[in-house]
Enzyme design. Structure first.
Site, PDB file in Angstrom:
ATOM      1  N   ALA A 163       7.049 -11.741 -33.364  1.00  0.00           N
ATOM      2  CA  ALA A 163       7.128 -11.761 -34.882  1.00  0.00           C
ATOM      3  C   ALA A 163       5.449 -11.917 -34.891  1.00  0.00           C
ATOM      4  O   ALA A 163       5.076 -12.988 -34.708  1.00  0.00           O
ATOM      5  CB  ALA A 163       7.679 -12.797 -36.341  1.00  0.00           C
ATOM      6  N   ASP A 164       5.358 -11.325 -36.304  1.00  0.00           N
ATOM      7  CA  ASP A 164       3.826 -11.869 -36.910  1.00  0.00           C
ATOM      8  C   ASP A 164       3.750 -12.323 -37.678  1.00  0.00           C
ATOM      9  O   ASP A 164       4.155 -11.250 -38.692  1.00  0.00           O
ATOM     10  CB  ASP A 164       2.547 -11.365 -35.988  1.00  0.00           C
ATOM     11  CG  ASP A 164       1.029 -12.199 -35.957  1.00  0.00           C
ATOM     12  OD1 ASP A 164       0.736 -13.206 -35.104  1.00  0.00           O
ATOM     13  OD2 ASP A 164       0.828 -11.965 -37.251  1.00  0.00           O
ATOM     14  N   THR A 165       3.036 -13.498 -38.736  1.00  0.00           N
ATOM     15  CA  THR A 165       2.529 -13.228 -40.394  1.00  0.00           C
ATOM     16  C   THR A 165       1.340 -13.767 -40.679  1.00  0.00           C
ATOM     17  O   THR A 165       0.530 -14.721 -39.649  1.00  0.00           O
ATOM     18  CB  THR A 165       3.676 -14.754 -40.943  1.00  0.00           C
ATOM     19  OG1 THR A 165       4.579 -14.509 -40.469  1.00  0.00           O
ATOM     20  CG2 THR A 165       3.971 -14.630 -41.822  1.00  0.00           C
TER      21      THR A 165
END
Length: 194
Positions: free
Chosen positions: A72-74
């Protein structure tokens, strides 16, 4: 064990445990520098895909059992500009001053590598901040909480005190949108919704 999690984030580990998946962390390092003229949505999706792919490569290199790899990347977006993790306390204060009294976008992309394919999903949330005083910003930066977080705040911690309105996914802003994660995993026979 159901899958590998390509993330060092303790928050992602805690959230993933809530969706009924057993996992092991795997190393997945990628260059997070935005490409020239890359929009925020393309940026965050590219990073999630790259992190899942890098996790898959690490799995092969380490001779680990074959399993799906979740990454995931935010990122925080204000006025079309990507606000990543602050470089130092001054950078964190600058970001918080920019977010003060405004509404910004939080994008969290998921990447799930299964076999040679990587499926991606994007969660979008709008977060409104109260107007912050210089003293509030200084105290928050001094707490150390902003230093490893996109946009220099953590909604699940003291930074949540600044949020006056949220449209979207709370867990997406934290870094792993539970609904989207559970649905993505269910499509591959994993988790409680499978």
């Amino acid at each position: 064990m159901d899958l590998y999690l390509a993330s060092t984030s303790p928050r992602r580990r805690e959230l993933l445990a809530q969706v009924g998946v057993t996992f092991e962390r795997i190393t997945s390092e990628v260059d997070e520098t935005p490409l020239p003229d890359e929009g925020p949505r393309n940026y965050v999706l590219r990073l999630a895909r790259a992190k899942a792919g890098a996790g898959r490569v690490a799995m092969y290199k380490q001779g680990l059992p074959m399993r799906p790899v979740l990454a995931a990347d935010t990122t925080v977006v204000l006025g079309g500009r990507i606000l990543g993790k602050p470089e130092d306390a001054e950078d964190a204060a600058r970001m918080l001053r920019a977010l003060s009294g405004s509404t910004h976008l939080v994008l969290t992309a998921l990447g799930l590598a299964v076999g040679n394919e990587v499926e991606t999903v994007l969660s979008e949330s709008r977060v409104q901040f109260a107007a912050l005083t210089d003293s509030q910003i200084a105290d928050y930066v001094a707490s150390g909480e902003p230093m490893d977080k996109a946009g220099a705040y953590g909604i699940q911690g003291r930074g949540g005190l600044f949020v006056t309105r949220l449209e979207g996914s709370f867990t997406g802003v934290v870094g792993l949108p539970l609904h989207e994660t559970a649905a993505l995993l269910a499509r591959h026979g994993l988790g409680w919704l499978a």
